[in-house]
Motif scaffolding. Structure first.
Motif, short mmCIF file in Angstrom:
data_model
loop_
_atom_site.label_atom_id
_atom_site.label_comp_id
_atom_site.label_asym_id
_atom_site.label_seq_id
_atom_site.Cartn_x
_atom_site.Cartn_y
_atom_site.Cartn_z
N LEU A 120 -24.70 2.24 -42.71
CA LEU A 120 -24.56 3.13 -43.77
C LEU A 120 -24.00 2.45 -45.15
CD1 LEU A 120 -24.51 6.08 -44.76
CD2 LEU A 120 -22.18 6.16 -43.85
N LEU A 121 -22.87 1.80 -44.90
CA LEU A 121 -22.23 1.02 -45.76
C LEU A 121 -22.94 0.05 -46.66
CD1 LEU A 121 -19.01 0.64 -43.90
CD2 LEU A 121 -19.06 1.98 -45.75
N GLN A 122 -23.76 -0.68 -45.84
CA GLN A 122 -24.57 -1.74 -46.50
C GLN A 122 -25.57 -0.98 -47.52
OE1 GLN A 122 -23.96 -4.89 -42.72
NE2 GLN A 122 -25.98 -4.21 -42.90
N ALA A 123 -26.03 0.06 -47.08
CA ALA A 123 -27.01 0.64 -47.91
C ALA A 123 -26.62 1.56 -49.10
CB ALA A 123 -27.80 1.84 -46.94
N SER A 124 -25.14 1.40 -49.00
CA SER A 124 -24.73 2.15 -50.27
C SER A 124 -24.63 1.18 -51.35
CB SER A 124 -23.20 2.55 -49.91
OG SER A 124 -22.62 3.21 -51.08
N LYS A 125 -24.80 1.58 -52.54
CA LYS A 125 -24.79 0.81 -53.81
C LYS A 125 -23.35 0.29 -53.84
CE LYS A 125 -28.68 2.61 -56.26
NZ LYS A 125 -29.02 3.44 -57.39
N ASP A 126 -22.15 1.14 -53.59
CA ASP A 126 -20.98 0.98 -53.80
C ASP A 126 -20.25 1.35 -52.31
OD1 ASP A 126 -18.36 0.27 -54.56
OD2 ASP A 126 -18.16 2.02 -55.88
N PRO A 127 -20.13 0.33 -51.41
CA PRO A 127 -19.60 0.62 -50.10
C PRO A 127 -18.18 0.74 -50.25
CG PRO A 127 -20.16 -1.86 -50.27
CD PRO A 127 -20.84 -0.91 -51.59
N GLY A 128 -17.38 0.31 -51.09
CA GLY A 128 -15.91 0.56 -51.31
C GLY A 128 -15.77 2.08 -51.45
N CYS A 129 -16.80 2.83 -51.98
CA CYS A 129 -16.33 4.33 -52.10
C CYS A 129 -16.37 5.17 -50.92
CB CYS A 129 -17.43 4.92 -53.06
SG CYS A 129 -17.46 4.27 -54.89
N LEU A 130 -16.83 4.52 -49.86
CA LEU A 130 -16.78 5.11 -48.60
C LEU A 130 -15.50 4.87 -47.78
CD1 LEU A 130 -20.62 4.54 -47.66
CD2 LEU A 130 -19.54 6.79 -48.47
N ALA A 131 -14.74 3.92 -48.24
CA ALA A 131 -13.73 3.56 -47.56
C ALA A 131 -12.73 4.63 -47.57
CB ALA A 131 -13.16 2.24 -48.13
N SER A 132 -11.99 4.82 -46.48
CA SER A 132 -10.78 5.84 -46.22
C SER A 132 -9.36 4.62 -46.29
CB SER A 132 -10.78 6.65 -45.03
OG SER A 132 -11.14 5.74 -43.87
N GLN A 133 -8.30 5.36 -45.94
CA GLN A 133 -7.16 4.45 -45.60
C GLN A 133 -7.51 3.32 -44.49
OE1 GLN A 133 -3.53 6.83 -45.29
NE2 GLN A 133 -3.94 7.73 -47.13
N VAL A 134 -7.88 4.13 -43.39
CA VAL A 134 -8.44 3.03 -42.26
C VAL A 134 -9.90 3.55 -42.10
CG1 VAL A 134 -8.16 2.52 -39.76
CG2 VAL A 134 -5.94 3.40 -41.03
N LEU A 135 -10.80 2.39 -41.93
CA LEU A 135 -12.01 2.49 -41.95
C LEU A 135 -12.62 1.61 -40.50
CD1 LEU A 135 -14.91 3.25 -42.96
CD2 LEU A 135 -14.70 1.14 -44.10
N ILE A 136 -13.04 2.41 -39.74
CA ILE A 136 -13.60 1.81 -38.34
C ILE A 136 -14.75 1.60 -38.49
CG2 ILE A 136 -13.12 1.97 -35.76
CD1 ILE A 136 -11.07 4.40 -36.96
N LEU A 137 -15.38 0.42 -38.21
CA LEU A 137 -16.95 -0.04 -38.29
C LEU A 137 -17.20 -0.18 -36.80
CD1 LEU A 137 -16.80 -2.80 -41.01
CD2 LEU A 137 -17.04 -0.25 -41.16
N ALA A 138 -18.20 0.78 -36.52
CA ALA A 138 -18.91 0.67 -35.09
C ALA A 138 -20.26 1.07 -35.18
CB ALA A 138 -17.98 1.85 -34.39
N VAL A 174 -17.41 -6.78 -45.09
CA VAL A 174 -15.99 -6.55 -44.80
C VAL A 174 -15.24 -7.09 -45.79
CG1 VAL A 174 -14.15 -7.51 -43.24
CG2 VAL A 174 -16.41 -6.93 -42.28
N ARG A 175 -15.55 -8.29 -46.60
CA ARG A 175 -14.84 -8.57 -47.73
C ARG A 175 -14.83 -7.79 -48.74
NH1 ARG A 175 -16.47 -13.80 -45.46
NH2 ARG A 175 -18.23 -13.78 -46.88
N SER A 176 -15.89 -7.11 -48.89
CA SER A 176 -16.29 -5.97 -49.95
C SER A 176 -15.34 -4.84 -49.90
CB SER A 176 -17.59 -5.59 -50.27
OG SER A 176 -18.12 -4.85 -49.20
N LEU A 177 -14.67 -4.58 -48.72
CA LEU A 177 -14.02 -3.23 -48.19
C LEU A 177 -12.59 -3.61 -48.47
CD1 LEU A 177 -16.20 -2.03 -45.49
CD2 LEU A 177 -16.09 -1.10 -47.94
N ALA A 178 -12.10 -4.60 -49.17
CA ALA A 178 -10.79 -4.95 -49.26
C ALA A 178 -9.48 -3.79 -49.33
CB ALA A 178 -10.75 -6.09 -50.06
N SER A 179 -9.90 -2.81 -50.32
CA SER A 179 -9.12 -1.52 -50.44
C SER A 179 -8.60 -0.97 -49.16
CB SER A 179 -9.68 -0.68 -51.27
OG SER A 179 -11.00 0.00 -51.06
N ALA A 180 -9.31 -0.95 -48.06
CA ALA A 180 -9.06 -0.41 -46.95
C ALA A 180 -8.67 -1.29 -45.87
CB ALA A 180 -10.39 0.39 -46.37
#
Length: 1002
Positions: free
Chosen positions: A838-856, A865-871
């Motif tokens: 889902l994140l990879q298909a998004s144009k801006d995966p960082g917008c889908l990040a919460s405070q804690v983002l669990i990938l599964a 993972v490197r593009s989601l540095a804010s979470a």
């Protein structure tokens, strides 16, 4: 044969290629019946099969065929076999062979090339009777072929092809008329060219020869791009390397400079002085492509005015002799090279080699376990043990490695021969891990004997064979990452690694070479330190020593079961990395965690769906009333209860009610295909179904006809006036050992299986994730996963076990990344579990990040993972059979790796990396992942045989009745102790030698 059919000639055709086909077709057109074919290649064999002509497999089979069914004629066309008298002597009227040269002058093989080398202009093809000699029978047809000054082996062979067919037509015509004329060969004038014979200097151009000689050499060895070249390529020696000559043109002028002088350099060719006229020379790469001549000159440090090497007569004779010695083994090596296998080494610290590689060698080591053996036996033991070790750690039992052939002492020191002959050849051996050491040792000794017999091959064999030419790895002098070399040099045994390449044999493995000294039975390693850590070399030495001690202690045990791990490493892998024991209320049911939060803060928000909010007290009261109703309907512990509702608060109420009533919920997502839902219902066989309108529509009336249906959408539910108090688990006979849910796997690799998860496993998971992810009463957890997916249980327990609010987005929000990102922001979501896809298909995966983002759900890419540095990023792994999640990795702020690990086991969970025999693999080696501990499921519903196969006793745990689950997934430990996931098990894909069984990943 039937006497009435005797006027029709019966024949056998022996041969290969399209010429044999053309002659057979011509024979049939002229009235011959082809009784059988002995095929020398696949081309002729495939045609014969299509033509319904019986194929015999060998000369011996042909002899047996003729005993039972005699024929009139045998026609031998491009025949690789020698026919003995008991074959050609059995035909009624005669046997004839085609030869592509004028007999008796050009008997033997490759006659066209030898004629071009001799600069013949008048040539011929011959049909002759077959007798006891090779090409010695009486001539029956001979047709002239003229050789043009520009003819090559290819063009002359084509001329001979046409002449052969016309000559065969003449032969058949004369046979039909009974007018065949034969005359004996003048054998005193015979010249014979054996198959092993090679041209002068094996095709290396000798610039002091005449330009006409050089032209003849290049043309005689030009068989075209699509045909195998059986003799050798025309080559130019450039000091310590060699380059293929693609074309050579004789010029009218003569510079008068010394032979070999480089007169001019162009992008397409060089102009070179010879013993007579100058020549223009074009070059080609080993894959047949034209080379940039200017770039070649720069690479070879050559400039105009320089001089190319001139071979002496002695050097040329040595080169020719070396190639003729190896020629009989070319078919052996070609077949082996066609089966090229690259053995992947599991301990790489980097997959990309530096340029140049960081070559390093260890000091010599003497295996103390072999101290009592002779040096020769030590050598055999070491090589065998090393191969066993490789089979064990890679999972591959059919090994192909680089091998350094024994040097020809007579050619020692001749640089040109070293350049022209392969210094590394493929060793190929099968290691049967069920055999004992002595049996494996015999297999290895047999392969070593073969390697000694066949020695090596000419390097240009790769470029001469169309089947090998396109294999990029073979263009390297070290195609195999791992190699073995045996040396007789005197060895001094020392301790530590040296930092530079020691004197002695050059490494034959591009990554790693195992060198054994026959003089004293010691060994050392050569390796590329940019890809293989020196610490791993030390560990391999220990593994080999441990394996050898195991052999000397019990040589009769299967080699696949000999321990290769030193005691300290075994302890580290099985115990130190699995020190996850943590206190948790193992006697509590999962809904009791929720009830504890109700008592703590009944007014806190528990559930948010669109505009609706339910507090913990309200949600608990609704679930309790429904639970008492379900108890009244007969729900009991371990009883499966189906639930099929669209996403709503009623879905959560129903789930909690089933748990409180003691049942095991079976989730059915109404968005799933109806056939899938009915398949689950049929297997789980629940008596009770909780549903709404969407659930009824998805299942259909036939599926619900025999079920008690509880409609959660009814306006006046029967349970509305029932008590809001918590049902008493002890009164129900409910314990944490009973089932919480039965969730069905995706079925992507077979029939869906119902995984039975007990309360205690779910409780351990919930408390572990709450601690790992920092979930608290102020947290907001999004419930994203499909209700039919076990990650939904993960999300519910994470929220309700900590007093957090669970947010339920509508399906249209879940299915659109832009809407989901807005939802996460507007609801101030703190914890989200999302699939990387889902994140990879998004144009801006960082917008889908919460405070804690669990990938599964699948392994995320490092770039994501490197593009989601804010979470705060967490990667979670676990199969459904291990209660959703078994390992967790928290991404560090400075992460810059190429691999995203799956981390380490969560609390009260053990993870093992085992080989095909269930033994721990060495640290860093590839193995299959097994999961033990509190999260392991009870098994599969209604699948006792599969449960017994996949849920096994845990031999590494002292816990009574401890079990582990065989995932079928591959992984290995990284240097920091985190686990790397290496492959899924879909469709029984063979990854790195492991045959993986079907299964699913959560």
């Amino acid at each position: 044969m039937n006497p009435a059919a005797r006027s029709i000639s019966s024949s056998i055709v022996v041969g290969s290629g399209t010429l044999a086909i053309s002659c057979a077709q011509l024979a049939m057109a002229m009235g011959h019946v082809i009784g059988a074919a002995l095929c020398g290649d696949a081309i002729f064999a495939e045609w014969a099969t299509r033509a319904n002509i019986p194929c015999v497999g060998s000369v011996e089979e042909l002899s047996s065929f003729l005993k039972a069914e005699p024929v009139d004629w045998i026609f031998s066309v491009a025949n690789p076999f020698i026919l003995p008298p008991d074959v050609f002597g059995r035909v009624r009227q005669g046997a004839f062979n085609y030869h592509d040269g004028p007999l008796p002058r050009y008997a033997g093989t490759h006659a066209t090339s030898w004629a071009l080398l001799a600069q013949e202009t008048d040539y011929a093809i011959t049909w002759h009777r077959i007798d006891d000699g090779v090409d010695t029978g009486d001539v029956v047809v001979q047709r002239q072929v003229l050789i043009a000054p520009t003819d090559t082996a290819l063009t002359l062979n084509l001329k001979c092809y046409e002449a052969a067919i016309e000559g065969f037509r003449e032969l058949l015509t004369d046979l039909a008329k009974g007018e065949l004329t034969a005359y004996p060969q003048a054998l005193v004038s015979r010249s014979y060219f054996p198959r092993r014979r090679r041209p002068d200097a094996a095709g290396c151009l000798r610039w002091d020869r005449s330009a006409q000689d050089l032209s003849a050499m290049t043309r005689a060895l030009n068989f075209g791009p699509y045909h195998p070249n059986p003799l050798g390529l025309p080559k130019a020696l450039l000091d310590d390397e060699v380059v293929t000559v693609r074309r050579l043109e004789v010029l009218p002028q003569r510079s008068g400079l010394p032979a070999g002088s480089l007169l001019e350099i162009y992008s397409s060719h060089w102009r070179v002085a010879t013993g007579t006229q100058d020549v223009d020379v074009c070059f080609g790469s080993s894959d047949g492509q034209a080379l940039d001549a200017r770039a070649l000159a720069r690479h070879s440090n050559l400039d105009e005015g320089g001089r190319l090497p001139i071979l002496s007569d002695d050097e040329a004779r040595s080169i020719t002799a070396a190639h003729e010695l190896l020629a009989p083994s070319e078919d052996f090596w070609r077949q082996r090279l066609e089966q090229l296998r690259i053995l992947q080494f599991p301990f790489l610290s980097s997959c990309v080699a530096e340029t140049p590689p960081k070559r390093q060698s260890s000091s010599w080591f003497m295996a103390s376990a072999l101290a009592k053996l002779s040096p020769n036996d030590r050598t055999e033991y070491l090589v065998t043990a090393w191969l066993i070790y490789l089979a064990r750690i890679t999972g591959e039992t059919e090994l192909q490695l680089g091998w350094t052939p024994e040097s020809d002492r007579s050619q020692a020191g001749l640089k040109a021969v070293e350049v022209l002959i392969a210094s590394v050849v493929p060793m190929e051996v099968t290691i049967d891990l069920a055999h004992d050491f002595e049996e494996v040792r015999k297999a290895v000794a047999a392969e070593c004997a073969q390697l000694s017999e066949h020695a090596s091959f000419a390097r240009d064999l790769i470029a001469r064979c169309p089947t090998l030419r396109g294999v990029e790895a073979l263009r390297s002098h070290q195609p195999w990452p791992i190699g073995i070399t045996i040396t007789t040099d005197s060895c001094s045994v020392a301790g530590d690694l040296t930092t530079s390449q020691s004197a002695g044999s050059a490494p034959c493995g591009d990554l790693l070479t195992f060198e054994v000294c026959t003089q004293d039975g010691s060994f050392r390693w050569h390796f590329d330190a940019s890809r293989l850590a020196p610490e791993q070399i030390d560990r391999m030495t220990q593994y080999l020593q441990t394996l050898l001690y195991g052999v000397t202690a019990d040589a009769g045990q299967p080699v696949g079961r000999i321990d290769i791990l030193p005691a300290a490493e075994r302890t580290y892998l099985l115990e130190d990395l699995n020190r996850t024991a943590a206190a948790y209320p193992s006697d509590v049911c999962v809904h009791e965690l929720f009830e504890a939060q109700v008592r703590r803060a009944p007014e806190a928000v528990a559930l948010v769906h669109e505009d609706d909010e339910l507090s913990y007290g309200e949600l608990n009261a609704r679930a309790n009333r429904l639970a008492h109703h379900l108890i009244g309907l007969g729900v009991r512990p371990d009883q499966p209860v189906a639930i099929c509702l669209e996403r709503s608060p009623a879905m959560v109420v129903g789930l909690l009610a089933i748990l409180k009533a003691g049942g095991a919920y079976v989730p059915l997502d109404p968005a799933y295909p109806s056939a899938r839902l009915r398949q689950v219902l049929e297997d789980a066989a629940p008596h009770l179904l909780l549903c709404d309108a969407a659930g009824r529509a998805a299942l259909g009336p036939e599926a619900t006809a025999d079920l008690t249906v509880v409609d959660l959408e009814t306006a006046t539910p029967a349970w509305a006036e029932l008590p809001a108090s918590n049902p008493d688990p002890s009164a129900l006979g409910l314990t944490s050992r009973h089932l919480a849910y039965v969730i069905y796997t995706s079925g992507s690799t077979g029939t869906p299986k119902g995984v039975m998860i007990e309360h205690r496993g779910l409780v351990n998971l919930g408390l572990a994730q709450i601690g790992l992810f920092g979930v608290c009463s102020n947290s907001r957890v999004v419930q994203f996963a499909s209700f039919g997916f076990d990650a939904s249980a993960w999300e519910l327990v994470m929220a309700f076990g900590s007093g957090a609010a669970l947010h339920l987005p509508a399906d249209e929000i879940r299915q659109a990344s832009n809407k989901l990102s807005d939802y996460l922001r507007s609801e101030a979501i703190t914890h989200a579990t999302l699939p990387p896809a889902l994140l990879q298909a998004s144009k801006d995966p960082g917008c889908l990040a919460s405070q804690v983002l669990i990938l599964a759900g699948e392994l995320p890419k490092a770039e994501l993972v490197r593009s989601l540095a804010s979470a705060s990023i967490v990667n979670a792994y676990g199969p459904t059979e291990a209660t959703v999640c078994a390992t967790v990795w928290s991404c560090p702020d400075d992460f810059d790796g190429a691999v995203v690990p799956i981390g380490r086991p969560i609390a009260n969970t053990r993870l093992y990396v085992l080989d095909g025999h269930g033994a721990p693999v060495p640290f860093g080696a590839v193995g299959e992942l097994y999961i033990g501990g509190a999260g392991v499921a009870r098994g599969y519903l209604n699948r006792p045989e599969l449960t017994a196969e996949r849920f096994l006793p845990d031999p590494f745990c002292d816990e009574a009745g401890g079990r582990m689950y065989r995932t079928g997934d591959l992984g290995r430990y990284l240097p920091d102790g985190n686990l790397e996931f290496l492959g899924r098990n879909d469709d029984q894909v063979k990854i790195r030698g492991f045959r993986i069984e079907p299964g699913e990943i959560a």
